[in-house]
Design an enzyme around this catalytic site. Structure first.
Site, PDB file in Angstrom:
ATOM      1  N   GLY A 124       0.821  -1.201   0.000  1.00  0.00           N
ATOM      2  CA  GLY A 124       0.000   0.000   0.000  1.00  0.00           C
ATOM      3  C   GLY A 124       0.854   1.249   0.000  1.00  0.00           C
ATOM      4  N   ASN A 125       0.254   2.375   0.374  1.00  0.00           N
ATOM      5  CA  ASN A 125       0.996   3.632   0.467  1.00  0.00           C
ATOM      6  C   ASN A 125       0.413   4.472   1.594  1.00  0.00           C
ATOM      7  OD1 ASN A 125      -1.199   5.387  -0.696  1.00  0.00           O
ATOM      8  ND2 ASN A 125      -0.801   4.103  -2.497  1.00  0.00           N
ATOM      9  N   TYR A 126       0.956   5.676   1.776  1.00  0.00           N
ATOM     10  CA  TYR A 126       0.609   6.495   2.928  1.00  0.00           C
ATOM     11  C   TYR A 126      -0.586   7.419   2.723  1.00  0.00           C
ATOM     12  CZ  TYR A 126       5.212   5.142   4.755  1.00  0.00           C
ATOM     13  OH  TYR A 126       6.289   4.427   5.206  1.00  0.00           O
TER      14      TYR A 126
END
Length: 406
Positions: free
Chosen positions: A207-209
């Site tokens: 995923g990412n932030y």
């Protein structure tokens, strides 16, 4: 947007009636003219003298004034008002309104009202959760009334429920938003927001932030201006402002929750043909694991190799689907060669303009409440100062309007 508006404030017999004075102060501060209509039970919790001092108007409670027998015309009130707000509204009053039991001045005023009606329920949590109360509220919604959902709490059973009246400033904000200029009225806009999670096994993902804050700010800004919004949200912890929920006073934001890029792709390609514009704000994963393990991967050996395959390019596919008159907005988060990379994406994906973010700008982008953007289009580049994401959303929508020729 409440300046000069005439508001009838109905007050019923709830302990939350003391908050009506705060509602009046907020309305008056924003330039509204307020006329209070209170039930006999409401006077047990707050005095008409207090309310009259705040509104500079006599409080209406009975059909006839006690001193001189003056007739209080509920019909005239219904014609005078730009809106009626009933806050707090008890379960008893909800039931009377839903079934036309006109046994006091407040209910007769409601039944004569030609303007929009906003209702802020206030009662015991278990009373609010009772099927009778819920049916009465659904009945009132079906009549076109706007329910301002109460706050959450805990039922006697230990489960979470609602009942406590929403805070005065938020109630007034709902009315304020209702009267704002709707320059996107009649337009349909699709917005993607947040990250995507690409599963590795049942407990791990790539995923990412992204927090989704920018996408949600854009959705609420479009809804505030009258647009019908389809918000396709990745896994985020955000909620839509109650004023813009599907069952809120505007009915403007329809939320579709997804997790992976494939799910967002399916939802976006399905929704896109019916919208006037699409704002692609989501931080979508470019790759996903080729295989997802059915059970948690155990730590065995020194290395773990995960083979990744490309995800479909949502923006590129929508760019191919794009019809004449549709407007597409993309986002580019860059760490280097920002201008060149954004311009390539603008052309490759058939975008009308692109919003450029840079990780070089500290305190912006992921998880932040602020952002600093540049808008790049065929007409050139516009740079903006660092602002709150709500203000940035307004800037983006203002530019979107020019491309939609509004």
């Amino acid at each position: 947007m409440l300046k000069g508006k005439k508001i009838v404030l109905g007050i019923t017999g709830s302990i939350a009636a003391y908050k009506s004075s705060l509602i009046i102060r907020e309305l008056v501060k924003r330039g509204a003219e307020v006329q209070v209509v209170i039930t006999p039970a409401g006077k047990e919790f707050i005095t008409p003298i207090t309310l009259s001092a705040l509104t500079q108007k006599p409080v209406i409670s009975e059909f006839f004034a006690q001193r001189d027998g003056t007739w209080h015309s509920h019909v005239k009130l219904g014609l005078w008002a730009d809106a009626m707000l009933i806050a707090p509204c008890t379960a008893s009053t909800l039931g009377k309104m839903a079934h036309g039991v006109a046994d006091n001045m407040l209910i007769t005023t409601y039944l004569s009202m030609k303007a929009p009606v906003f209702i802020a329920p206030a009662m015991d949590l278990d009373m609010y959760a009772h099927p009778t109360t819920q049916q009465n509220m659904e009945r009132l919604r079906s009549f076109g009334n706007h329910i301002i959902e109460p706050q959450s709490g805990f039922l006697a059973s230990g489960l979470e429920g609602k009942g406590r009246m929403e805070e005065p400033e938020k109630i007034v904000a709902v009315l304020d938003a209702f009267f704002e200029e709707k320059d996107l009225m009649g337009k349909k806009i699709m917005i993607t927001a947040g990250p995507t999670y690409e599963k590795i096994d049942p407990v791990r993902f790539i995923g990412n932030y992204s927090s989704g804050k920018m996408g949600f700010a854009l959705a609420e800004e479009c809804a505030r201006r009258g647009a019908e919004v389809t918000l396709i949200a990745g896994p985020v912890a955000l909620t839509v402002n109650k004023a813009y929920e599907a069952n809120g006073p505007h009915g403007s934001i329809r939320r579709i929750d997804v997790e992976s890029c494939l799910q967002m792709y399916d939802a976006a390609t399905k929704a896109f043909p019916d919208v006037d514009a699409a704002i692609l704000c989501a931080a979508v994963a470019d790759f996903r694991p080729a295989e997802v393990a059915e059970q948690k991967i155990k730590r065995v050996g020194e290395n773990l190799d995960i083979h990744l395959v490309p995800n479909p390019d949502i923006a590129a596919e929508l760019g191919r689907m794009k019809k004449e008159g549709q407007v597409m907005v993309g986002f580019a988060l860059e760490t280097n060669d920002e201008q060149q990379n954004a311009e390539k994406k603008l052309q490759k994906k058939n975008l009308d303009f692109i919003v450029l973010n840079s990780l070089r700008n500290e305190g912006t982008c992921f998880r932040s409440d602020e952002n600093q953007i540049a808008i790049i289009s065929a007409d050139g580049r516009l740079d903006y100062e660092k602002k709150s994401k709500q203000q940035v959303a307004a800037d983006i929508v203002d530019f979107l309007k020019t491309k939609m020729k509004l």
